[in-house]
Design an enzyme around this catalytic site. Structure first.
Site, PDB file in Angstrom:
ATOM      1  CD  GLU A  31      37.827 104.676  31.101  1.00  0.00           C
ATOM      2  OE1 GLU A  31      38.441 104.539  29.714  1.00  0.00           O
ATOM      3  OE2 GLU A  31      37.375 104.330  31.290  1.00  0.00           O
ATOM      4  CB  SER A  65      41.110 127.232  19.448  1.00  0.00           C
ATOM      5  OG  SER A  65      40.172 126.847  20.732  1.00  0.00           O
ATOM      6  N   GLY A 120      41.334 118.426  30.086  1.00  0.00           N
ATOM      7  CA  GLY A 120      41.790 117.668  30.695  1.00  0.00           C
ATOM      8  C   GLY A 120      41.317 116.809  32.237  1.00  0.00           C
ATOM      9  CG  LEU A 123      34.738 113.867  30.394  1.00  0.00           C
ATOM     10  CD1 LEU A 123      33.885 115.403  31.044  1.00  0.00           C
ATOM     11  CD2 LEU A 123      33.936 113.292  30.939  1.00  0.00           C
ATOM     12  CB  SER A 124      37.396 111.904  25.126  1.00  0.00           C
ATOM     13  OG  SER A 124      37.442 110.859  24.413  1.00  0.00           O
ATOM     14  CB  SER A 125      38.928 118.050  25.439  1.00  0.00           C
ATOM     15  OG  SER A 125      40.361 117.299  25.829  1.00  0.00           O
ATOM     16  CB  SER A 126      43.001 115.222  22.558  1.00  0.00           C
ATOM     17  OG  SER A 126      42.332 113.836  22.861  1.00  0.00           O
ATOM     18  CG  ASP A 170      39.169 108.287  23.908  1.00  0.00           C
ATOM     19  OD1 ASP A 170      38.647 108.150  24.476  1.00  0.00           O
ATOM     20  OD2 ASP A 170      40.265 108.282  24.514  1.00  0.00           O
ATOM     21  CE1 TYR A 222      45.933 105.416  28.065  1.00  0.00           C
ATOM     22  CE2 TYR A 222      47.647 104.994  26.152  1.00  0.00           C
ATOM     23  CZ  TYR A 222      46.274 105.334  26.505  1.00  0.00           C
ATOM     24  OH  TYR A 222      45.187 104.529  25.701  1.00  0.00           O
TER      25      TYR A 222
END
Length: 384
Positions: A31, A65, A120, A123-126, A170, A222
């Site tokens: 990570e 969406s 959010g 889990l890498s939705s983006s 990701d 970040y």
């Protein structure tokens, strides 16, 4: 897939040319190493973002969406710029922008998205949204891009258009993972290989605990940590922290004794790369149970050295280990999101119950807990 097709039909009034899927991911170990050219070991979730899409000839990108309020977002490809992007549509728009910036002949498209990747949750939705878009445009316009190139363009979209200085892990996970395997990824040169990670075959279960604490990686925290890693590399005279060998860590930390923050960031990255190597060796030796303590050590480093954990994530790790997990740690960017716990099958229900009870006792919102097994990466779905 039927829902994605029906959603496209309702949003755009025609039939899609196809439907593309890209998964979210869990990072098993490794990570916050990818911005330093380090090692990571993600695997794809069965949760996916679907993009039903068709090309259009007028240079318009029309995005809709099922997971976002409001109607379709219409953008002109010729006027796309980072300053114009905001909200969920910035991610797919950024992909089209990155492709055109790279000189690829991408035209307009109608796209309808639907997703089961929690937003959010770390889990890498983006990345799933970006990779689904890139995969669709790749096929619609016959670009012939490799999965690795798709991942790079998706990362470019997030860095250059959305404004999040993420690494490549990701997007590579979403684009390149395979069922039943974790992805051993060298983020410096993108070499990777599939490593068997069949938890069920070892009598284990990997639980994902979504704390429901939502995080925003674009808020500066970040970027600050990324900057500290770059500063540490400059002060140590190396291109990136990847170049600090584990055996040289003590000497490196001595050189940074006057800056405790940078010192902690460096220690996390170097030791986390080492943990990836340890997990790889254990899995390839067939000893999946033995990776548990390595996961727990990774959480301690993320909490104390990289300082990206939070009370809810710490509670998951502590409670899961006390209730019988072999190891547990936060996964993803941090400041909320999800944690993972590697548990024997027989202890899975007890661990999940203990975490839920601990959250209630602490006054936290009830977590969402589900098992995860390595699934397939990005792909075009069959239409028949």
């Amino acid at each position: 897939m039927a829902a994605a097709v029906a959603g496209f039909r309702a949003a755009h009034g025609t039939e899609p040319a196809g439907v593309w899927a890209a998964p979210g991911r869990v990072n098993l170990i490794g990570e916050h190493t990818d911005t330093s050219g380090g090692l990571a070991m993600p695997f794809a979730l069965p949760h996916t973002t679907l993009a039903a899409a068709s090309a259009r000839p007028d240079g318009v990108l029309r995005l809709h969406s099922a997971n976002a309020p409001g109607g379709a977002v219409e953008l002109l490809l010729d006027t796309l710029s980072p300053a114009a992007g905001s909200g969920w549509a910035a991610y797919p728009a950024g992909v089209a922008w990155a492709m055109r910036e790279a000189g690829l002949p991408v035209g307009g498209a109608d796209v309808h998205f639907t997703s089961t990747v929690p937003t959010g949750a770390g889990l890498s939705s983006s990345a799933a949204l970006e990779v689904a878009t890139a995969s669709a445009l790749n096929d619609l316009y016959g670009l012939g891009l490799t999965a690795e190139r798709v991942a790079r363009l998706a990362q470019r979209a997030e860095n250059g258009f959305v404004g999040v200085p993420c690494g490549i892990m990701d997007q590579m996970a979403s684009a390149c993972c395979t069922t039943g395997h974790a992805l051993y990824l060298d983020t410096r040169d993108l070499t990777h290989r599939a490593v068997p990670f069949d938890v069920a075959a070892h009598g284990l279960r990997l639980l994902v605990v979504d704390t429901r604490v939502r995080h925003e990686l674009g808020d500066g925290a970040y970027a600050n940590r990324h900057a500290a890693c770059e500063l540490g590399a400059r002060r140590l005279g190396v291109p990136a922290l990847r170049d600090v060998a584990y055996g040289e860590l003590g000497a490196a930390l001595e050189k940074l004794a006057d800056d405790p923050v940078v010192r902690r960031r460096v220690r996390h990255v170097v030791t986390e790369n080492r943990r990836v190597e340890e997990v790889i060796a254990l899995l390839e030796a067939g000893d999946a149970r033995a990776i548990g303590p390595v996961l727990t050590a990774g959480h301690a480093s993320l909490r104390d050295d990289f300082e990206v954990s939070c009370a809810e994530l710490d509670l998951v790790a502590e409670t899961a280990n006390a209730a019988g997990a072999l190891g547990a740690r936060m996964t993803g960017g941090g400041f909320g999101g999800s944690a993972i716990a590697l548990v024997p099958d027989a202890a899975a229900d007890a661990v999940a119950a203990a975490v839920t009870e601990a959250f209630a006792a602490a006054g936290f919102r009830a977590p969402r807990i589900f098992p995860a097994a390595p699934a397939a990466g990005a792909r075009r779905l069959p239409t028949d």
